[in-house]
Each structure stands twice: as C-alpha cells, then as structure tokens.
Design an enzyme around this catalytic site. Structure first.
Site: not given
Length: 561
Positions: A234, A280-283
C-alpha cells in the site's frame, strides 16, 4: 480469512503451525512481528540488540556483496524464533539484491522488448539470484501505470502506460517468482503514476474517477489477485473518488491508502477480494509522516488494514508507539491477531517453518554461483538488443560513421553514482569503433566559451546521454543545463551547426526539453549490456527493435518533428 484458499493455499499441518505459533506468542512478539525494518549494518551486535531483540517479522537490506548478504541472512535466520521474511527491491534484476548480481533492465525496457518472455526472464533472474542469498520476498513487480510523463518516481520502473501491457508482463514476473519460491508484493496500491508528485515527499493523489480507476488500476490489481500475488504494498497515495464514495464525511481530506480503512478494507479486501498480506510502503516517507502524528499513525496503519509496517523513523520508538496504541485501544486485539495470522500464513505459504526445521532457510554458499551466470548474462544481452527504441531521426544522422563524424563531443547528463560508469563506458565503446571522443566535464563551462567557428573546428558530432535516473525524494527528472545566457557547450545551441544525437538511458520523456535535437533514442536502462548494444545500433551494425511502451512526446504534437 481463508488460509486454505487463495493466495496462501495452506494444508492442514501448515494451518496448525500458524495457529499454534500464534497462540504461543506474547504480546511483545505479536507487536514485533508487525515490523519489517531496514538494516543499516551487518554487525552481529547491531543485528541482535537493535533489530532482533524487537521480535521483528521481517528484515530488509539494500543490495550488498552477495556473500556478505547471504551470511547475514543465514545468521539472522539461525537466531530467530520465528523465521523471518527477507524482502528486496527486485524490480530490475539480481542487482537489486546483490551488487554482484545480474543487472537485467528496468521494467520499461522489458515492455519495450514487446514480448512477455522478457518479463518472465526478469522475474527469473531477479528472484533466483535473490533466493540464493536467502531472500524470500520480492517488493516487485511495479504495477503502476505511467499515465503522467512528469511523474518523477514511476517512469521506467513501470511497464508503461497501457494497462494490458502492465498486466501481461506483471503476470509473467509473478509466474517466475513463484517458480523460485519467492513471494511477490505488487505495488503501489491504489496506483502511482497519475500525480506528477512523489509520495516520498507528500501524500500524492490518484485523481481518477471511480469508473476510470476500475477500468485501469482496478483491472490491474484484479489480475494480480487472480494470479495469486501473496502480498500487496500500500502506498502513501490517496484515491479521493473511492474515499469520498465510501466515506462522504471525509470529503476534502487527503488520506493515504496506508491509513485508509476505505481503500484497504472496502476496496482492496471486499471489492477486489484480496485475501493476502498487505504491507505499507516505507513509513519514513513524508506521504505517511505528514498525514498523522506518528504515535497515532503507527498503530492506526495496522488497525486500518496494513498487516506489516515497513521501515521506521526509529524502530524502538515505533515499537513503543505500536504497543502504546494497542494498550490505548488504537490497535484492537482483533486486528493485531488478524495481522499476525496473515504474516504467519505468508511464512507458511513460503514453507519457511519447514525450511527452518530442516535448517535450509538460506541456501549453501555454493548457490551464489547463479549470480551473473552465463544464462542470465545472455538473457540480459538479448533484452538490450530488443528494447532500444529509435524515437526519431528526422535529420538522418544515423548510422554514424567515423569517416563523416570522427571527432565527438560526448556529454553525459545527470549527477548520479552511475554517471561516471556510463561516461567511461560510452567513451571506451566509441573509441573502440574508431571515434575520437572528448568527454564534456562540468568544469569545462569555466574554461571559456566557444564561438561557432571554433566549435565546428573541434567537433563533427555531439552525443548526449541523458542519465537522469528516477529516484526517490526528487521532484523532477527534467534536464538541467550548465549555461549562462545560452553560452557554454553543455546546452545544445549548436544543433544547426553539427549533427547532434540524444540518447536517454533513463527517463523516456526528455524530448520535452530537447525538441531541437532531431535524432532521439530511448534505452530505458543504463546497464553495460544496453550501452554495448546502443553503440552497435548507432553505427548501423544492429537494427533498432524496441517498441515504445509510452508516448515519448508526452501528448504534445509539437514534439513529433
């Protein structure tokens, strides 16, 4: 969730392992499994005390020397109670995992070769070489659609602007990955490539209507789900049309998918029917960090539907935020268990529990012989021959001839780590063909300015190589010149004085900035194999065979010449 069905297809004994493991875990272990941090050192004290002590579920390293990466993964797996997911960005070849892996080509070069077999080979090279290191999860393929020529981050990482081309190539990558025992994470849901901005720097927006999204990205993701991708990544990308439809009270808000129950639960889970793991993509990206206070966003990402949390501002702090969020009710017991069940199910689908028991989570050192093996090198050379695209040659400057244009000014544009390699390789290849090559340096601008007479006395030809790579945290992939009032030999003032050829080995849309140059070529990747094939084509020893997967004119008729 159905662990026996797609995409996990677990047997009874696999499900037993998932449930028994889950029931035996402490809260701290369940919290830890949600995290997939990035490793910054292979030092074992660091690995033990900074990472593994948090009971992490996965561990990402950027590409390093194959043997060092393999030994690191072997160590962390040997001391982990629950086997680790080991992901890598396997978008362009084995070099995404190992610096000594095979550099095959960007996804757009694969699409330009106009045969899904090349996409299968990309998946096979990338995933087989990564698997030799102990990597079991590909953060690939990119299934974004390159709709906006100004987007600085999708570009050559995509299979182009046609959804059907994206689908057929991505499916072949998935097939190869499955053969290698590597999970795929298609990305970046709900779809990058519409906005001209980068989610690394803000929450970007997919501005399509619901109908437009259904007919493009919706069909892509549905195809990936039907092809059994185990995971979806995401993005920190808003999809306002669906957000507003399912949640009218949120109208006007820009909510990244990573923090949207609407997009993850209503759209991805319910409407599209995805049953696999969502990461998730990198937060640390601003698209996530600026959307919500981090102490809230960390647990909220899992509560909203992400099953794993990628990278951290600070791992220990994020673990604390996650646990505090659980204790305060921001992260429910139900979602904590659901996320852990999917994490364990993914590990079981990859047979990590069985490999752990057999002591074979990481292959033996001799498996590294697959890195840059003869077959992978040959496949890379074949792709290079097939993908290079002649966009236009209205001045009929090609093929180049030593007899006509012996003295060459070579200008490589772009200040990237690869630029020095591209410069030296191109100079060497041209000189081997008999050309006399002068390499333009940035400092040359300070040495004085040629007038027309002096310029044409020195050079018979100018070759530009645009090496403006798409990279995170930059706002544009446009050309940047060293000039003063149009002076200097960097800017193409001389197009009517000598033949000029422009070759892009990255962004395929540079015609926007060099419409005055009549001979333009797209290569989509800057591997040595592509540079070698390029020179053969420049001198007429090989035909141009590539088919552009995007409109290189960016929708502008005035650029067609």
């Amino acid at each position: 969730m159905d662990l026996k069905g797609a995409p996990f297809y677990l047997k009874e004994d696999d499900i037993d392992w998932v449930e028994e493991t889950l029931s035996s875990m402490t809260i701290d272990e369940k919290i830890g499994q949600l995290f997939c941090p990035i490793g910054y050192s292979t030092d074992r004290d660091y690995l033990d005390n900074e990472l593994l002590a948090n009971h992490i579920g996965g561990l990402f390293f950027r590409d390093g020397v194959g043997s060092e990466m393999r030994d690191t993964f072997d160590y962390v797996q040997s001391v982990s109670k629950i086997p680790l997911l080991i992901p890598s960005n396997l978008e362009a070849g084995g070099d995404g995992a190992a610096t000594d892996g095979t550099a095959y080509g960007k996804q757009m070069s694969v699409a330009a070769a106009n045969d899904p077999e090349y996409a299968y080979r990309l998946g096979k090279i990338a995933c087989s070489e990564a698997a030799a290191l102990g990597i079991n999860w590909a953060f690939a393929p990119v299934v974004d659609i390159d709709m906006n020529s100004h987007n600085p981050i999708t570009n050559v990482r995509t299979y182009g602007s046609d959804k059907d081309v994206v689908i057929k190539n991505a499916i072949e990558y998935l097939r190869a990955a499955k053969e290698c025992g590597v999970a795929t994470s298609v990305k970046h849901f709900p779809g990058d490539g519409v906005d001209e901005r980068d989610q690394h720097l803000l929450t970007s927006v997919n501005s399509l209507s619901m109908e437009e999204w259904d007919e493009s990205y919706g069909k892509v993701y549905k195809a990936m789900i039907e092809a059994d991708t185990l995971t979806v990544m995401a993005g920190h990308i808003a999809l306002s049309a669906y957000e507003n439809y399912y949640s009218p009270e949120s109208k006007g808000s820009i909510i990244p998918a990573t923090l949207s129950q609407v997009l993850l639960k209503k759209l991805l889970r319910e409407k599209l029917g995805f049953n696999g793991l969502i990461i998730s993509d990198a937060t640390p990206m601003v698209g996530f960090t600026a959307a919500e206070k981090r102490c809230i966003a960390v647990p909220k990402a899992i509560e909203c539907g992400c099953d794993m949390f990628l990278f951290n501002k600070d791992l220990n702090e994020d673990v604390r935020y996650m646990k505090e969020g659980y204790e305060k009710g921001l992260l429910s017991e139900k979602r904590l268990n659901y996320a852990n069940r999917r994490i364990l199910a993914l590990k079981a689908a990859l047979k990590l529990h069985k490999k752990q028991k057999a002591g074979v989570l990481v292959p033996p050192p001799e498996s590294l012989s697959i890195l840059r093996c003869d077959e992978h090198v040959q496949w890379s050379k074949e792709l290079a021959d097939k993908c290079i695209t002649l966009v236009r040659d209205s001045a009929q400057n090609l093929p180049l001839s030593v007899d006509r244009t012996k003295r060459v000014l070579l200008e490589v544009l772009g200040d990237y780590p690869s630029s020095e390699r591209v410069s030296s390789k191109m100079k060497l290849l041209l000189e081997e063909k008999g050309f006399q090559v002068e390499l333009y340096e940035k400092e040359d601008f300070q040495k004085g300015v040629d007038n027309v007479s002096s310029f044409i006395e020195k050079y018979d030809l100018v070759i530009y190589v645009g090496n403006i790579e798409n990279a995170s945290n930059q706002t544009t992939t446009r050309l940047d010149w060293y000039t003063f009032w149009g002076q200097g030999n960097n800017v193409p003032w001389f197009v009517k004085e000598v033949p000029v050829v422009f070759v892009s080995v990255a962004n395929p849309y540079h015609l926007l900035d060099v419409p005055m140059i009549d001979t333009y070529i797209n290569c989509y990747s800057n591997t040595d194999y592509i540079l070698e094939a390029l020179v053969e084509k420049l001198i007429g020893k090989s035909e141009f065979k590539g088919i552009s997967p995007v409109d290189p004119y960016g929708g502008r008729d005035d650029l067609k010449g």
